[in-house]
Design a protein around this motif. Structure first.
Motif, PDB file in Angstrom:
ATOM      1  N   PRO A   1       0.812  -1.228   0.000  1.00 57.13           N
ATOM      2  CA  PRO A   1       0.000   0.000   0.000  1.00 57.13           C
ATOM      3  C   PRO A   1       0.840   1.271   0.000  1.00 57.13           C
ATOM      4  CG  PRO A   1      -0.670  -1.501   1.774  1.00 57.13           C
ATOM      5  CD  PRO A   1       0.582  -2.056   1.189  1.00 57.13           C
ATOM      6  N   HIS A   2       2.063   1.171   0.533  1.00 54.97           N
ATOM      7  CA  HIS A   2       2.888   2.382   0.668  1.00 54.97           C
ATOM      8  C   HIS A   2       3.569   2.769  -0.637  1.00 54.97           C
ATOM      9  CE1 HIS A   2       2.199   2.118   4.936  1.00 54.97           C
ATOM     10  NE2 HIS A   2       2.549   0.835   4.894  1.00 54.97           N
ATOM     11  N   VAL A   3       3.702   1.824  -1.546  1.00 53.37           N
ATOM     12  CA  VAL A   3       4.433   2.133  -2.784  1.00 53.37           C
ATOM     13  C   VAL A   3       3.525   2.082  -4.026  1.00 53.37           C
ATOM     14  CG1 VAL A   3       6.669   1.381  -1.897  1.00 53.37           C
ATOM     15  CG2 VAL A   3       5.189  -0.274  -3.033  1.00 53.37           C
ATOM     16  N   ALA A   4       2.273   1.741  -3.794  1.00 57.87           N
ATOM     17  CA  ALA A   4       1.362   1.632  -4.944  1.00 57.87           C
ATOM     18  C   ALA A   4       1.321   2.966  -5.687  1.00 57.87           C
ATOM     19  CB  ALA A   4      -0.034   1.255  -4.458  1.00 57.87           C
ATOM     20  N   GLY A   5       1.477   2.910  -6.984  1.00 59.83           N
ATOM     21  CA  GLY A   5       1.375   4.125  -7.808  1.00 59.83           C
ATOM     22  C   GLY A   5       2.670   4.913  -7.920  1.00 59.83           C
ATOM     23  N   ALA A   6       3.695   4.545  -7.151  1.00 59.89           N
ATOM     24  CA  ALA A   6       4.953   5.312  -7.198  1.00 59.89           C
ATOM     25  C   ALA A   6       5.569   5.251  -8.601  1.00 59.89           C
ATOM     26  CB  ALA A   6       5.946   4.783  -6.168  1.00 59.89           C
ATOM     27  N   VAL A   7       5.478   4.097  -9.237  1.00 51.47           N
ATOM     28  CA  VAL A   7       5.882   3.974 -10.648  1.00 51.47           C
ATOM     29  C   VAL A   7       4.676   3.389 -11.371  1.00 51.47           C
ATOM     30  CG1 VAL A   7       7.473   2.875 -12.285  1.00 51.47           C
ATOM     31  CG2 VAL A   7       8.290   3.567 -10.032  1.00 51.47           C
ATOM     32  N   PRO A   8       3.904   4.243 -12.034  1.00 50.93           N
ATOM     33  CA  PRO A   8       2.622   3.786 -12.585  1.00 50.93           C
ATOM     34  C   PRO A   8       2.771   2.639 -13.588  1.00 50.93           C
ATOM     35  CG  PRO A   8       2.926   6.172 -12.886  1.00 50.93           C
ATOM     36  CD  PRO A   8       4.174   5.655 -12.281  1.00 50.93           C
ATOM     37  N   GLU A   9       3.905   2.577 -14.277  1.00 54.42           N
ATOM     38  CA  GLU A   9       4.094   1.550 -15.317  1.00 54.42           C
ATOM     39  C   GLU A   9       4.364   0.173 -14.729  1.00 54.42           C
ATOM     40  OE1 GLU A   9       5.899   4.256 -14.879  1.00 54.42           O
ATOM     41  OE2 GLU A   9       5.668   5.557 -16.622  1.00 54.42           O
ATOM     42  N   LEU A  10       4.569   0.113 -13.422  1.00 56.74           N
ATOM     43  CA  LEU A  10       5.028  -1.116 -12.777  1.00 56.74           C
ATOM     44  C   LEU A  10       3.857  -1.896 -12.177  1.00 56.74           C
ATOM     45  CD1 LEU A  10       7.571  -2.632 -11.676  1.00 56.74           C
ATOM     46  CD2 LEU A  10       7.494  -1.063  -9.735  1.00 56.74           C
ATOM     47  N   MET A  11       3.903  -3.238 -12.317  1.00 53.71           N
ATOM     48  CA  MET A  11       2.895  -4.074 -11.662  1.00 53.71           C
ATOM     49  C   MET A  11       3.423  -4.528 -10.306  1.00 53.71           C
ATOM     50  SD  MET A  11       1.557  -6.307 -14.864  1.00 53.71           S
ATOM     51  CE  MET A  11       3.026  -6.195 -15.829  1.00 53.71           C
ATOM     52  N   LEU A  12       2.543  -4.572  -9.312  1.00 52.40           N
ATOM     53  CA  LEU A  12       2.944  -5.015  -7.977  1.00 52.40           C
ATOM     54  C   LEU A  12       2.371  -6.402  -7.716  1.00 52.40           C
ATOM     55  CD1 LEU A  12       2.445  -1.804  -5.770  1.00 52.40           C
ATOM     56  CD2 LEU A  12       4.504  -2.592  -6.961  1.00 52.40           C
ATOM     57  N   ALA A  13       3.157  -7.245  -7.075  1.00 54.03           N
ATOM     58  CA  ALA A  13       2.683  -8.587  -6.704  1.00 54.03           C
ATOM     59  C   ALA A  13       3.022  -8.836  -5.236  1.00 54.03           C
ATOM     60  CB  ALA A  13       3.329  -9.636  -7.602  1.00 54.03           C
ATOM     61  N   PRO A  14       2.106  -8.490  -4.310  1.00 50.63           N
ATOM     62  CA  PRO A  14       2.379  -8.715  -2.887  1.00 50.63           C
ATOM     63  C   PRO A  14       2.504 -10.212  -2.612  1.00 50.63           C
ATOM     64  CG  PRO A  14       0.474  -7.281  -3.222  1.00 50.63           C
ATOM     65  CD  PRO A  14       0.777  -7.897  -4.538  1.00 50.63           C
ATOM     66  N   VAL A  15       3.519 -10.589  -1.831  1.00 47.78           N
ATOM     67  CA  VAL A  15       3.733 -12.012  -1.518  1.00 47.78           C
ATOM     68  C   VAL A  15       4.002 -12.185  -0.020  1.00 47.78           C
ATOM     69  CG1 VAL A  15       4.680 -12.621  -3.809  1.00 47.78           C
ATOM     70  CG2 VAL A  15       6.233 -11.870  -1.998  1.00 47.78           C
ATOM     71  N   GLY A  16       3.881 -13.430   0.455  1.00 50.48           N
ATOM     72  CA  GLY A  16       4.302 -13.785   1.814  1.00 50.48           C
ATOM     73  C   GLY A  16       3.284 -13.538   2.909  1.00 50.48           C
ATOM     74  N   GLY A  17       2.128 -12.988   2.547  1.00 49.43           N
ATOM     75  CA  GLY A  17       1.115 -12.707   3.557  1.00 49.43           C
ATOM     76  C   GLY A  17       1.689 -11.873   4.690  1.00 49.43           C
ATOM     77  N   SER A  18       1.249 -12.140   5.913  1.00 54.24           N
ATOM     78  CA  SER A  18       1.725 -11.349   7.055  1.00 54.24           C
ATOM     79  C   SER A  18       3.177 -11.676   7.401  1.00 54.24           C
ATOM     80  CB  SER A  18       0.822 -11.602   8.267  1.00 54.24           C
ATOM     81  OG  SER A  18       0.831 -12.998   8.533  1.00 54.24           O
ATOM     82  N   MET A  19       3.682 -12.793   6.884  1.00 48.27           N
ATOM     83  CA  MET A  19       5.060 -13.231   7.165  1.00 48.27           C
ATOM     84  C   MET A  19       6.113 -12.427   6.406  1.00 48.27           C
ATOM     85  SD  MET A  19       6.053 -15.842   9.019  1.00 48.27           S
ATOM     86  CE  MET A  19       7.423 -16.548   8.088  1.00 48.27           C
ATOM     87  N   GLY A  20       5.729 -11.855   5.276  1.00 50.45           N
ATOM     88  CA  GLY A  20       6.731 -11.203   4.421  1.00 50.45           C
ATOM     89  C   GLY A  20       7.632 -12.235   3.773  1.00 50.45           C
ATOM     90  N   TRP A  21       8.903 -11.889   3.625  1.00 52.62           N
ATOM     91  CA  TRP A  21       9.830 -12.813   2.970  1.00 52.62           C
ATOM     92  C   TRP A  21      10.039 -14.089   3.788  1.00 52.62           C
ATOM     93  CZ3 TRP A  21       9.929 -11.580  -1.720  1.00 52.62           C
ATOM     94  CH2 TRP A  21      10.086 -10.265  -2.157  1.00 52.62           C
TER      95      TRP A  21
END
Ligand SMILES: NC(=O)C1=CN([C@@H]2O[C@H](COP(=O)(O)OP(=O)(O)OC[C@H]3O[C@@H](n4cnc5c(N)ncnc54)[C@H](O)[C@@H]3O)[C@@H](O)[C@H]2O)[C@@H](O)CC1
Ligand SMILES: Nc1ncnc2c1ncn2[C@@H]1O[C@H](COP(=O)(O)OP(=O)(O)O)[C@@H](O)[C@H]1O
Ligand SMILES: [K+]
Length: 567
Positions: free
Chosen positions: A351-371
């Motif tokens: 949520p914090h980086v969404a839209g920072a580079v409009p051409e880029l697709m985001l794929a959140p992974v890891g759920g609450s665990m992160g990496w």
């Protein structure tokens, strides 16, 4: 034909004799060889072809003298221009300074030639003869008596004596350095081993202390011709006239710094013989990219290409405190020309980086665990429909890091770029020796600190022989290695070495490496092989950095993001 390589700031400036060269930096074919290879080449020329050593030495002496005269005239041009006393016409130069219109302009020059006992000394004495004929005053300062000299040096000394060229013997005769305007260092060449000793060491120290311009025959005395490491003491030169072929050590710091401007001149070794020598490596130029690597530096695109043609990069990067790393790498991949880019990132970050580079697709992974191990499997699933994976920038360190990286290393059937924290994770997990060899292309992009951890040595040891270490590591592990830093070394798994000369110290700024990772991944996505993408990537990265620095008042103000804007 390439004959000039300039070390200015960071750049190794390549010039040719065609006259177009001064403006066309990084053009031409420039290969470098080791001191052992140079010795073999000398021996073959002398013994197999029958060209006497004295002929090579004559050519070397003439080339050194021509460069000294050129240097003196250039200095005068600068002085006159700076003094505002009107313009002095730059003299047009051929190979040898017989064409000097007014030799009297050199009469105030008095050069001291430091003569070692080996054939490097012979080159210096031969140069002295040509300088005298060009109207300069010259004094020879011998490091040793005649009994210790090589046959060739002895022969040159006898000629100089018959011609009445003044000479002194170090330690026996007094010498006032104040009378000289410049120094030729012909003390040690490719036969040098270890720290300069005895008279030679004292002469180096004294030469440096004079503050006079020093021109070196072949290599600066005290520089390791193969690695660029410095012995103690070491000549600090203004110009190095490298004889025959560029020596490997002059491409790497700190040797490159000690050498000053490097000029490579032919000494008559037949091209046919030189062509038989497998070079130790190449300086990256447009021609080398094309000829040795098959890369089109113009990056032409098919007129009917579409975004699918240029590939899809997946970047696994970033953490809550280093979110910018993922953004920089992904955006750089897009600017490097890939068709699409997806950034796999910890869910909490999205949520914090969404839209920072409009051409880029985001794929959140890891759920609450992160990496972690689970995130690795999600990344692998994403990779099924993407072409390249870049992993590492800003990942941070985390609990399941070893399992995470190993899953990607073993499970990614696509080209992989491993950078930053991923390299440290790899080192902590036992290094490459403990990991399976990957079948797909693999590029590692360590800076010297990361390289030290990977190789299990100190950073100083990495820097002592960057070329040798990079080559050995790439060969041993079957990967492509990008050993970063000024004069980045790209080593291919077949042992080929390429040295990059683009870039600026302004690029020593946080995130510049993340940008490089993105650029290389972007090239892989467009179908380049690992060594093509790595070599072309570092070349483009440096050029963009130079352009970005040129737009600022000071290179110190450069930000990593500025590099992306200049791609
Ligand atoms: N082989 C040839 O015939 C040619 C050689 N050329 C020149 O000759 C050079 C190589 O000549 P050499 O092989 O004679 O080697 P050097 O001229 O580098 O001299 C080596 C000599 O210096 C001594 N030495 C080595 N390391 C030392 C140290 N750390 N401190 C003090 N003394 C040290 C050794 O005893 C040896 O005798 C090249 O760099 C080049 O300048 C070229 O001009 C062309 C032809
Ligand atoms: N003096 C320099 N000349 C040329 N390039 C440089 C210089 N200093 C750094 N660079 C380049 O900038 C990049 C810095 O990368 P890195 O050290 O990984 O930084 P970060 O981890 O902050 O991104 C490398 O590609 C390096 O080669
Ligand atoms: K020398």
């Amino acid at each position: 034909m390439i004959d000039k390589v300039r070390n200015m700031g960071n750049g190794l400036h390549v010039e040719d004799r065609s006259g177009k060269g001064n403006r066309s930096r990084r053009r031409g074919v420039l290969q470098f060889i080791s001191s052992a290879q140079m010795r073999t080449l000398d021996e073959q020329t002398i013994q197999e072809i029958g060209l006497p050593a004295a002929v090579l030495i004559e050519n070397a002496g003439r080339a050194i003298a021509a460069e000294v005269v050129r240097f003196c005239l250039d200095q005068k041009v600068h002085k006159v221009n700076r003094g505002g006393q009107g313009r002095l016409q730059r003299r047009i130069w051929d190979e040898y300074p017989n064409g000097v219109s007014n030799p009297n302009s050199l009469e105030l020059e008095h050069w001291l030639v430091l003569v070692g006992k080996g054939n490097n000394g012979a080159d210096g004495i031969a140069a002295a003869r040509y300088l005298v004929d060009s109207g300069l005053c010259v004094t020879l300062l011998y490091a040793t008596s005649e009994q210790e000299m090589s046959i060739e040096t002895l022969a040159q000394a006898a000629i100089a004596q018959k011609l009445g060229i003044p000479s002194k013997l170090y330690g026996r005769d007094d010498l006032a350095y104040g009378q000289f305007t410049g120094i030729i260092d012909a003390l040690l060449g490719t036969g040098s081993r270890g720290n300069p000793r005895g008279n030679v060491a004292e002469m180096i120290d004294q030469a440096n202390l004079t503050g006079l311009p020093i021109m070196c025959a072949d290599i600066p005395s005290g520089v390791d011709a193969d690695t660029g490491a410095l012995y103690h003491p070491c000549i600090q030169a203004r110009v190095t006239l490298c004889l025959g072929v560029l020596k490997a050590g002059l491409t790497q710091y700190p040797g490159a710094h000690a050498a000053g401007t490097v000029v490579v001149r032919s000494i008559g070794i037949p091209a046919k013989l030189a062509a038989n020598v497998k070079p130790a490596g190449f300086v990256l130029t447009d021609e080398i990219l094309e000829r040795e690597l098959g890369v089109d530096p113009a990056r032409l695109r098919d007129s009917d290409g579409h975004k699918g043609t240029y590939g899809h990069v997946l970047v696994a990067a970033g953490s809550s405190t280093m979110s910018g790393a993922g953004l920089l790498a992904s955006k750089a991949a897009l600017r490097a020309g890939c068709g699409l880019a997806t950034w796999a990132l910890p869910e909490a970050l999205a949520p914090h980086v969404a839209g920072a580079v409009p051409e880029l697709m985001l794929a959140p992974v890891g759920g609450s665990m992160g990496w972690g191990a689970a995130a690795a499997h999600e990344v692998l699933r994403l990779l099924e429909t993407r072409d390249v994976l870049a992993v590492g920038p800003g990942l941070g360190r985390f609990e399941e890091e070893g399992a995470f990286l190993r899953a990607l290393w073993e499970g990614a059937p696509r080209p992989l770029v491993v950078d930053a924290d991923a390299l440290n994770i790899l080192a902590a997990a036992g290094g490459l020796a403990a990991w399976k060899r990957r079948e797909s292309a693999t590029i590692l992009t360590p800076h010297p600190g990361e390289m030290a951890r990977l190789a299990g040595v100190s950073t100083a040891e990495v820097q002592r022989d960057r070329l040798g270490l990079a080559r050995a590591f790439a060969l041993e592990h079957g990967i492509t290695l990008v050993l970063k830093g000024s004069r980045t070394v790209v080593a291919a798994p077949d042992g080929r070495i390429f040295v990059n000369t683009t870039g600026t110290p302004g690029m020593a700024t946080g995130g510049a490496g993340d940008v490089l990772t993105g650029i290389i991944a972007g090239q892989l996505a467009q179908g380049l092989s690992a060594e093509q993408a790595a070599a072309f990537g570092v070349h483009l990265h440096g050029l963009a950095g130079e352009r970005a620095a040129a737009l600022r008042n000071s290179p110190a103000s450069l930000l990593a993001g500025d590099i992306i804007e200049q791609l």
